[in-house]
Design a protein around this motif. Structure first.
Motif, PDB file in Angstrom:
ATOM      1  N   SER A 162       0.861  -1.189   0.000  1.00  0.00           N
ATOM      2  CA  SER A 162       0.000   0.000   0.000  1.00  0.00           C
ATOM      3  C   SER A 162       0.889   1.228   0.000  1.00  0.00           C
ATOM      4  O   SER A 162       1.857   1.294   0.758  1.00  0.00           O
ATOM      5  CB  SER A 162      -0.861  -0.003   1.270  1.00  0.00           C
ATOM      6  N   ARG A 198      -0.287   4.127   0.771  1.00  0.00           N
ATOM      7  CA  ARG A 198      -0.993   5.059   1.644  1.00  0.00           C
ATOM      8  C   ARG A 198      -0.129   5.445   2.842  1.00  0.00           C
ATOM      9  O   ARG A 198       0.441   4.581   3.515  1.00  0.00           O
ATOM     10  CB  ARG A 198      -2.239   4.329   2.153  1.00  0.00           C
ATOM     11  N   SER A 206      -1.028   3.629   6.111  1.00  0.00           N
ATOM     12  CA  SER A 206      -1.377   2.244   5.789  1.00  0.00           C
ATOM     13  C   SER A 206      -1.404   1.351   7.040  1.00  0.00           C
ATOM     14  O   SER A 206      -0.459   1.323   7.832  1.00  0.00           O
ATOM     15  CB  SER A 206      -0.337   1.697   4.802  1.00  0.00           C
ATOM     16  N   PHE A 207      -2.494   0.594   7.173  1.00  0.00           N
ATOM     17  CA  PHE A 207      -2.585  -0.367   8.283  1.00  0.00           C
ATOM     18  C   PHE A 207      -1.571  -1.506   8.081  1.00  0.00           C
ATOM     19  O   PHE A 207      -1.104  -2.106   9.047  1.00  0.00           O
ATOM     20  CB  PHE A 207      -3.990  -0.955   8.379  1.00  0.00           C
ATOM     21  N   ASN A 208      -1.270  -1.797   6.830  1.00  0.00           N
ATOM     22  CA  ASN A 208      -0.281  -2.855   6.589  1.00  0.00           C
ATOM     23  C   ASN A 208       1.119  -2.411   6.993  1.00  0.00           C
ATOM     24  O   ASN A 208       1.909  -3.211   7.485  1.00  0.00           O
ATOM     25  CB  ASN A 208      -0.346  -3.323   5.129  1.00  0.00           C
ATOM     26  N   PRO A 264      -2.301  -5.059   1.584  1.00  0.00           N
ATOM     27  CA  PRO A 264      -3.752  -5.036   1.635  1.00  0.00           C
ATOM     28  C   PRO A 264      -4.320  -6.002   0.609  1.00  0.00           C
ATOM     29  O   PRO A 264      -3.601  -6.467  -0.289  1.00  0.00           O
ATOM     30  CB  PRO A 264      -4.126  -3.600   1.240  1.00  0.00           C
ATOM     31  N   GLU A 265      -5.586  -6.276   0.759  1.00  0.00           N
ATOM     32  CA  GLU A 265      -6.271  -7.102  -0.230  1.00  0.00           C
ATOM     33  C   GLU A 265      -7.184  -6.176  -1.018  1.00  0.00           C
ATOM     34  O   GLU A 265      -7.984  -5.454  -0.421  1.00  0.00           O
ATOM     35  CB  GLU A 265      -7.102  -8.153   0.513  1.00  0.00           C
ATOM     36  N   ASN A 314     -10.027  -6.429  -3.804  1.00  0.00           N
ATOM     37  CA  ASN A 314     -10.893  -7.319  -4.570  1.00  0.00           C
ATOM     38  C   ASN A 314     -10.381  -8.759  -4.560  1.00  0.00           C
ATOM     39  O   ASN A 314     -10.208  -9.400  -5.590  1.00  0.00           O
ATOM     40  CB  ASN A 314     -11.089  -6.780  -5.996  1.00  0.00           C
ATOM     41  N   TYR A 315     -10.100  -9.207  -3.341  1.00  0.00           N
ATOM     42  CA  TYR A 315      -9.665 -10.579  -3.064  1.00  0.00           C
ATOM     43  C   TYR A 315      -8.355 -10.915  -3.782  1.00  0.00           C
ATOM     44  O   TYR A 315      -8.054 -12.076  -4.072  1.00  0.00           O
ATOM     45  CB  TYR A 315     -10.777 -11.588  -3.427  1.00  0.00           C
ATOM     46  N   GLY A 336     -10.059  -6.673   5.474  1.00  0.00           N
ATOM     47  CA  GLY A 336     -11.392  -6.768   6.080  1.00  0.00           C
ATOM     48  C   GLY A 336     -11.626  -8.158   6.672  1.00  0.00           C
ATOM     49  O   GLY A 336     -10.693  -8.810   7.150  1.00  0.00           O
TER      50      GLY A 336
HETATM   51  C1  FMN Z   1      -9.879  -1.052  -4.245  1.00  0.00           C
HETATM   52  C2  FMN Z   1     -10.068  -1.700  -2.895  1.00  0.00           C
HETATM   53  C3  FMN Z   1     -10.496  -2.995  -2.839  1.00  0.00           C
HETATM   54  C4  FMN Z   1     -10.631  -3.641  -1.603  1.00  0.00           C
HETATM   55  N1  FMN Z   1     -10.970  -4.961  -1.572  1.00  0.00           N
HETATM   56  C5  FMN Z   1     -10.954  -5.628  -0.387  1.00  0.00           C
HETATM   57  C6  FMN Z   1     -11.151  -7.043  -0.351  1.00  0.00           C
HETATM   58  O1  FMN Z   1     -11.334  -7.710  -1.353  1.00  0.00           O
HETATM   59  N2  FMN Z   1     -11.102  -7.662   0.862  1.00  0.00           N
HETATM   60  C7  FMN Z   1     -10.851  -6.964   2.019  1.00  0.00           C
HETATM   61  O2  FMN Z   1     -10.799  -7.573   3.085  1.00  0.00           O
HETATM   62  N3  FMN Z   1     -10.661  -5.624   2.010  1.00  0.00           N
HETATM   63  C8  FMN Z   1     -10.699  -4.945   0.847  1.00  0.00           C
HETATM   64  N4  FMN Z   1     -10.460  -3.591   0.817  1.00  0.00           N
HETATM   65  C9  FMN Z   1     -10.226  -2.878   2.086  1.00  0.00           C
HETATM   66  C10 FMN Z   1      -8.758  -2.860   2.453  1.00  0.00           C
HETATM   67  O3  FMN Z   1      -8.405  -4.103   2.982  1.00  0.00           O
HETATM   68  C11 FMN Z   1      -8.524  -1.764   3.491  1.00  0.00           C
HETATM   69  O4  FMN Z   1      -8.852  -0.509   2.908  1.00  0.00           O
HETATM   70  C12 FMN Z   1      -7.101  -1.743   3.995  1.00  0.00           C
HETATM   71  O5  FMN Z   1      -7.027  -0.833   5.042  1.00  0.00           O
HETATM   72  C13 FMN Z   1      -6.122  -1.280   2.963  1.00  0.00           C
HETATM   73  O6  FMN Z   1      -4.802  -1.445   3.471  1.00  0.00           O
HETATM   74  P1  FMN Z   1      -3.858  -0.244   3.926  1.00  0.00           P
HETATM   75  O7  FMN Z   1      -4.469   0.375   5.143  1.00  0.00           O
HETATM   76  O8  FMN Z   1      -2.562  -0.911   4.209  1.00  0.00           O
HETATM   77  O9  FMN Z   1      -3.775   0.739   2.783  1.00  0.00           O
HETATM   78  C14 FMN Z   1     -10.355  -2.927  -0.407  1.00  0.00           C
HETATM   79  C15 FMN Z   1      -9.943  -1.590  -0.478  1.00  0.00           C
HETATM   80  C16 FMN Z   1      -9.779  -0.985  -1.703  1.00  0.00           C
HETATM   81  C17 FMN Z   1      -9.278   0.452  -1.764  1.00  0.00           C
END
Ligand code: FMN
Length: 188
Positions: free
Chosen positions: A11, A13, A16-18, A77-78, A80-81, A121
């Motif tokens: 990520s 960001r 970022s939580f990651n 992060p994930e 869209n799976y 999530g």
């Molecule tokens: C484009 C997009 C798609 C996402 N798809 C999923 C998903 O498939 N499964 C999930 O658990 N979270 C999904 N999320 C939520 C992310 O896991 C969450 O925003 C996470 O905090 C992103 O990581 P970061 O904080 O390290 O940036 C999605 C977020 C974005 C922006």
């Protein structure tokens, strides 16, 4: 010699939580005497085979950092799976030969020990971790995956709106075990 572990956060960001998740693992690794650094790859261009050579300077730099590391640990992060595009783009560049047109020759990823983790999530990043595990299982890069799909954690539902997450003891312990397993794999 201290083992060098290169962290790659999937990520870009700022908060970022990651990245935050990775900081627990960094503490564990440093406490065990390892060196931890982060790969900064925001300037790596989108892969376009027309522009593969001469190799862009940012790509040469990130490849060298990966080559110099004893292991990489990806915290992603994930989306869209699956994996975020920025991470896949980086891995695509890293999967190409170190020497121009030397197809079949070594890449920055060849033989590298790899660990995986994700906070996402409800899925706890199962989708992205399994796809990354699949990517690193292909014969041509000959990677060793430590602890398979690695550590997965779920964000507290309110984290999506507050931007603040509380990381569970279970997650911290899983990372500590993975850090120990990674260093053991490098020592073997
Ligand atoms: C484009 C997009 C798609 C996402 N798809 C999923 C998903 O498939 N499964 C999930 O658990 N979270 C999904 N999320 C939520 C992310 O896991 C969450 O925003 C996470 O905090 C992103 O990581 P970061 O904080 O390290 O940036 C999605 C977020 C974005 C922006």
């Amino acid at each position: 010699m201290a083992k060098k572990i290169l962290f790659i956060v999937g990520s870009l960001r700022d908060k970022s939580f990651n990245k935050e998740l990775s900081e627990f693992a960094a503490e564990d690794l440093k406490a065990a005497g390892a060196e931890v650094s982060y790969l900064d790859y925001a300037d790596v261009p989108l892969f376009d085979q027309d522009d593969e050579y001469p190799t862009p300077a940012a790509v040469t730099r990130v490849r060298q950092e990966v080559v110099d590391a004893d292991a990489i640990w990806i915290f992603s992060p994930e989306y869209n799976y699956s994996y975020p595009g920025v991470l896949k783009n980086l891995l695509d560049w890293l999967s190409r030969p170190l020497k121009d047109y030397d197809f079949g020759g070594p890449t920055a990823l060849s033989g590298k020990t790899v660990a995986l983790a994700s906070i996402a999530g409800q899925s706890a990043g199962k989708g992205v971790r399994s796809k990354l595990a699949e990517l690193f299982s292909f014969d041509f890069t000959k990677n060793t995956l430590v602890d398979g799909e690695g550590t997965g954690a779920s964000l507290a539902p309110e984290a999506f709106t507050t931007g603040v997450n509380t990381f569970s003891e279970e997650t911290k312990q899983a990372l500590a075990k993975q850090a120990a397993d990674l260093l053991k794999a490098l020592a073997d």
